[in-house]
Design an enzyme around this catalytic site. Structure first.
Site, PDB file in Angstrom:
ATOM      1  N   ASN A   1      -0.707   4.856  -1.101  1.00  0.00           N
ATOM      2  CA  ASN A   1      -1.432   4.252  -2.223  1.00  0.00           C
ATOM      3  C   ASN A   1      -2.140   2.958  -1.855  1.00  0.00           C
ATOM      4  O   ASN A   1      -2.586   2.215  -2.726  1.00  0.00           O
ATOM      5  CB  ASN A   1      -0.459   3.986  -3.381  1.00  0.00           C
ATOM      6  N   LYS A   2      -2.258   2.665  -0.567  1.00  0.00           N
ATOM      7  CA  LYS A   2      -2.831   1.385  -0.149  1.00  0.00           C
ATOM      8  C   LYS A   2      -4.324   1.499   0.171  1.00  0.00           C
ATOM      9  O   LYS A   2      -4.914   2.580   0.104  1.00  0.00           O
ATOM     10  CB  LYS A   2      -2.061   0.851   1.066  1.00  0.00           C
TER      11      LYS A   2
END
Length: 208
Positions: A169-170
């Site tokens: 999710n980065k």
């Protein structure tokens, strides 16, 4: 955490962040854990951090058998509030022989672990000023902060060390993993040793 591509990745992140050293870790949490160990956080210490964060921030502290102490966040940037940090230290600690001690618990306050929440830069310069005054090590949780700068200086490079995550999710992802960035050669060496299971090099023996 080893291999030619990992080394290239570390070198590129040094260029992107401006850090002198970059050490790949299995994830951002491991990077925080190794960073805290490398700056001298010991069992029984207290580490100042914020309650508004993913649990990994607190987990890394407890992995050192230290205790997280929660300081409120700033409403504008959601990072640890420098004013509240200063107030807590004024009210709850004594500074003696270059060490900050919690008056109630008798524990050493050895580090501060603020978060650049959602990649938004915390008031890191003010936090650094407070930490320096109390001889408290500053580790930045910049898990989501890749590309965030303050006047051209990348988050994660203001304190003694900082971490960036590459979880799914980065900002960019390697499927997982993280790095520690630092300008301190000794910290980088210790963190790399820890991240590689503390193995002493030998052609065939396994000594950790």
């Amino acid at each position: 955490t080893v291999g030619d591509m990992v080394t290239q990745f570390e070198q590129l992140l040094c260029i992107i962040t401006g850090a002198k050293y970059c050490v790949a870790t299995i994830n951002g949490t491991a990077g925080l854990h190794a960073s805290l160990m490398s700056v001298g956080v010991k069992a029984g210490d207290e580490v100042l951090t914020q309650p508004l964060t993913f649990v990994a921030t607190s987990n890394a502290i407890t992995y050192c058998n230290a205790k997280p102490i929660y300081i409120d966040v700033n409403e504008q940037n959601l990072g640890l509030c420098p004013e509240d940090l200063q107030k807590w230290l004024n009210d709850n600690t004594v500074f003696k022989n270059n060490v900050t001690i919690n008056k109630l618990t008798g524990a050493r306050v050895s580090a501060c672990l603020p978060v650049h929440t959602l990649g938004i830069a915390a008031g890191i310069n003010d936090l650094k000023t407070v930490c320096k005054k109390y001889n408290i090590k500053l580790i930045e949780d910049a898990a989501e902060g890749l590309g965030t700068t303050i006047k051209g200086k990348h988050v994660g490079t203001f304190g003694d060390a900082g971490i960036i995550s590459f979880n799914g999710n980065k900002i960019i992802t390697t499927g997982g993993g993280g790095v520690v960035i630092t300008d301190n050669a000794d910290y980088a060496k210790r963190i790399r040793h820890i991240s590689c299971t503390a193995k002493v090099y030998h052609p065939w023996q396994f000594i950790h």
